[in-house]
Design an enzyme around this catalytic site. Structure first.
Site, PDB file in Angstrom:
ATOM      1  N   ASN A   9       0.861  -1.181   0.000  1.00 16.47           N
ATOM      2  CA  ASN A   9       0.000   0.000   0.000  1.00 16.47           C
ATOM      3  C   ASN A   9       0.899   1.234   0.000  1.00 16.47           C
ATOM      4  O   ASN A   9       1.467   1.590   1.028  1.00 16.47           O
ATOM      5  CB  ASN A   9      -0.898  -0.039   1.248  1.00 16.47           C
ATOM      6  CG  ASN A   9      -1.747   1.210   1.395  1.00 16.47           C
ATOM      7  OD1 ASN A   9      -1.794   2.053   0.485  1.00 16.47           O
ATOM      8  ND2 ASN A   9      -2.416   1.349   2.528  1.00 16.47           N
ATOM      9  N   LYS A  11       0.130   4.238  -0.217  1.00 16.76           N
ATOM     10  CA  LYS A  11      -0.507   5.425   0.381  1.00 16.76           C
ATOM     11  C   LYS A  11      -0.276   6.634  -0.549  1.00 16.76           C
ATOM     12  O   LYS A  11      -0.235   6.462  -1.766  1.00 16.76           O
ATOM     13  CB  LYS A  11      -0.003   5.645   1.812  1.00 16.76           C
ATOM     14  CG  LYS A  11      -0.147   4.349   2.644  1.00 16.76           C
ATOM     15  CD  LYS A  11       0.017   4.528   4.113  1.00 16.76           C
ATOM     16  CE  LYS A  11      -0.147   3.174   4.820  1.00 16.76           C
ATOM     17  NZ  LYS A  11      -0.066   3.245   6.253  1.00 16.76           N
ATOM     18  N   HIS A  96      -9.442   1.033   5.036  1.00 22.57           N
ATOM     19  CA  HIS A  96      -8.169   1.241   5.730  1.00 22.57           C
ATOM     20  C   HIS A  96      -8.394   2.162   6.927  1.00 22.57           C
ATOM     21  O   HIS A  96      -9.202   3.094   6.864  1.00 22.57           O
ATOM     22  CB  HIS A  96      -7.144   1.852   4.764  1.00 22.57           C
ATOM     23  CG  HIS A  96      -5.761   1.812   5.316  1.00 22.57           C
ATOM     24  ND1 HIS A  96      -5.322   2.739   6.230  1.00 22.57           N
ATOM     25  CD2 HIS A  96      -4.740   0.947   5.134  1.00 22.57           C
ATOM     26  CE1 HIS A  96      -4.073   2.437   6.576  1.00 22.57           C
ATOM     27  NE2 HIS A  96      -3.696   1.360   5.922  1.00 22.57           N
ATOM     28  N   GLU A  98      -6.750   4.541   8.015  1.00 23.66           N
ATOM     29  CA  GLU A  98      -6.556   5.969   7.723  1.00 23.66           C
ATOM     30  C   GLU A  98      -7.813   6.559   7.085  1.00 23.66           C
ATOM     31  O   GLU A  98      -8.142   7.720   7.310  1.00 23.66           O
ATOM     32  CB  GLU A  98      -5.320   6.145   6.818  1.00 23.66           C
ATOM     33  CG  GLU A  98      -4.039   5.967   7.622  1.00 23.66           C
ATOM     34  CD  GLU A  98      -2.859   5.412   6.842  1.00 23.66           C
ATOM     35  OE1 GLU A  98      -2.884   5.432   5.597  1.00 23.66           O
ATOM     36  OE2 GLU A  98      -1.904   4.938   7.494  1.00 23.66           O
ATOM     37  N   GLU A 168      -5.201  -4.998  10.589  1.00 26.33           N
ATOM     38  CA  GLU A 168      -4.190  -3.966  10.798  1.00 26.33           C
ATOM     39  C   GLU A 168      -4.484  -3.237  12.106  1.00 26.33           C
ATOM     40  O   GLU A 168      -5.305  -2.311  12.129  1.00 26.33           O
ATOM     41  CB  GLU A 168      -4.217  -2.952   9.647  1.00 26.33           C
ATOM     42  CG  GLU A 168      -3.887  -3.540   8.297  1.00 26.33           C
ATOM     43  CD  GLU A 168      -3.290  -2.482   7.353  1.00 26.33           C
ATOM     44  OE1 GLU A 168      -2.200  -2.716   6.851  1.00 26.33           O
ATOM     45  OE2 GLU A 168      -3.920  -1.432   7.157  1.00 26.33           O
ATOM     46  N   GLY A 174       2.518   2.442  10.863  1.00 23.55           N
ATOM     47  CA  GLY A 174       3.438   3.576  10.716  1.00 23.55           C
ATOM     48  C   GLY A 174       4.145   3.943  12.004  1.00 23.55           C
ATOM     49  O   GLY A 174       4.778   4.994  12.083  1.00 23.55           O
ATOM     50  N   SER A 214       3.532  -2.055  10.372  1.00 23.72           N
ATOM     51  CA  SER A 214       4.986  -2.103  10.586  1.00 23.72           C
ATOM     52  C   SER A 214       5.603  -3.450  10.208  1.00 23.72           C
ATOM     53  O   SER A 214       6.505  -3.932  10.907  1.00 23.72           O
ATOM     54  CB  SER A 214       5.333  -1.722  12.036  1.00 23.72           C
ATOM     55  OG  SER A 214       4.919  -0.395  12.289  1.00 23.72           O
TER      56      SER A 214
HETATM   57  P1  13P Z   1       3.121   0.499   7.806  1.00 27.03           P
HETATM   58  O1  13P Z   1       3.673  -0.811   7.221  1.00 27.03           O
HETATM   59  O2  13P Z   1       3.849   1.692   7.329  1.00 27.03           O
HETATM   60  O3  13P Z   1       2.962   0.403   9.281  1.00 27.03           O
HETATM   61  O4  13P Z   1       1.639   0.646   7.207  1.00 27.03           O
HETATM   62  C1  13P Z   1       0.774  -0.426   7.283  1.00 27.03           C
HETATM   63  C2  13P Z   1      -0.441  -0.113   6.490  1.00 27.03           C
HETATM   64  O5  13P Z   1      -1.200   0.778   6.842  1.00 27.03           O
HETATM   65  C3  13P Z   1      -0.660  -0.870   5.257  1.00 27.03           C
HETATM   66  O6  13P Z   1      -1.934  -0.654   4.756  1.00 27.03           O
END
Ligand code: 13P
Length: 254
Positions: A9, A11, A96, A98, A168, A174, A214
């Site tokens: 992803n 982002k 997601h 976010e 997740e 992150g 992560s």
């Molecule tokens: P990170 O791997 O940067 O923690 O992000 C995970 C994520 O949100 C994947 O969709």
């Protein structure tokens, strides 16, 4: 027997040139031996067309990061499932954390998006996960069960087979702080039991449940060895071809 699925992803990262460089590096360096793992790349909307061209005749699949549930119309700034199909996507990330937290996406909205993706023959990667506060309150399972039930409302046994679930935990995204393999496995096996209750044992046995939060080359091996973890949804570490490929190799091996 479930094969592993690793999705990157991106982002809101990578312009067109950067996308070309990253995809070219992944294609160049990924080994032919990674046959036990499906790899999906999810760039931002602006790079989908370029990515689609680059991924033709490769073993890599294309996904988007979001969609609008309507077929078309006056939804300024939005992209429909049909548009994603048209540009060459086969997968789409939905729900997601976010999107849930920064853009106020509710379980009801996420359900509509899942239904729209499935109706347009896109495979959704349906994300769920608890916040740190919810984990500390001891309500992780309740939160997860609720997200699954509301998100999958009116999605039948035939349709669920086309969904990937991604667990997740929000506190691990992150932050550099991944769930331990045991913490993740506990939720994944709970998810499988929940899906068995909602659908059937064979559906719950077959469904892919990815872990995200992560994931890095350093922790991928341990996570991928867990019996109910079927791959990874990778954020930060997928922006570099070396680290993304190391995660893919771990998923392929374990
Ligand atoms: P990170 O791997 O940067 O923690 O992000 C995970 C994520 O949100 C994947 O969709």
């Amino acid at each position: 027997m479930r094969n592993k699925v690793v999705a990157g992803n991106w982002k809101m990262n990578n312009d067109i040139n950067e996308s070309i460089n990253l995809i070219s590096a992944i294609k160049r360096d990924i080994t032919d031996s990674c046959t036990n793992v499906k790899v999906i790349i999810c760039p931002p909307f602006t790079s989908l067309d370029t990515a689609s061209t680059l991924l033709k005749n490769s073993n890599l699949f294309l996904g988007a990061q979001n969609l609008h549930f309507a077929e078309s119309g006056a939804y300024t700034g939005e992209i429909s499932a049909e548009m994603l199909k048209n540009v060459g996507c086969e997968y789409v990330i939905i729900g997601h954390s976010e999107r849930r937290t920064l853009f106020n996406e509710s379980d009801e909205l996420i359900n509509k998006k899942l239904i729209s993706a499935l109706a347009n023959n896109l495979f959704p990667i349906f994300c769920i996960g608890e916040t740190l506060e919810q984990r500390e309150k001891g309500i992780t399972f309740r939160v997860i069960e609720n997200q699954i039930k509301l998100g999958l409302k009116d999605i039948d046994s035939k349709e669920i087979k086309n969904c990937i679930i991604a667990y997740e935990p929000v506190w691990a995204i992150g932050t550099g702080k991944n769930a331990t393999p045991e913490q993740a496995e506990e939720v994944h096996s709970f998810l499988r039991a929940t899906l068995e209750n909602l659908y059937s044992k064979s559906i719950s046995d077959d469904i892919i449940i990815q872990y995200g939060g992560s994931v890095k080359p350093e922790n991928a091996k341990e996570l991928m060895q867990m019996p109910n973890i079927d791959g990874a949804l990778v954020g930060g570490a997928c922006l570099n071809s070396d680290s993304f490929i190391k995660i893919i190799e771990a998923a392929n091996k374990y």
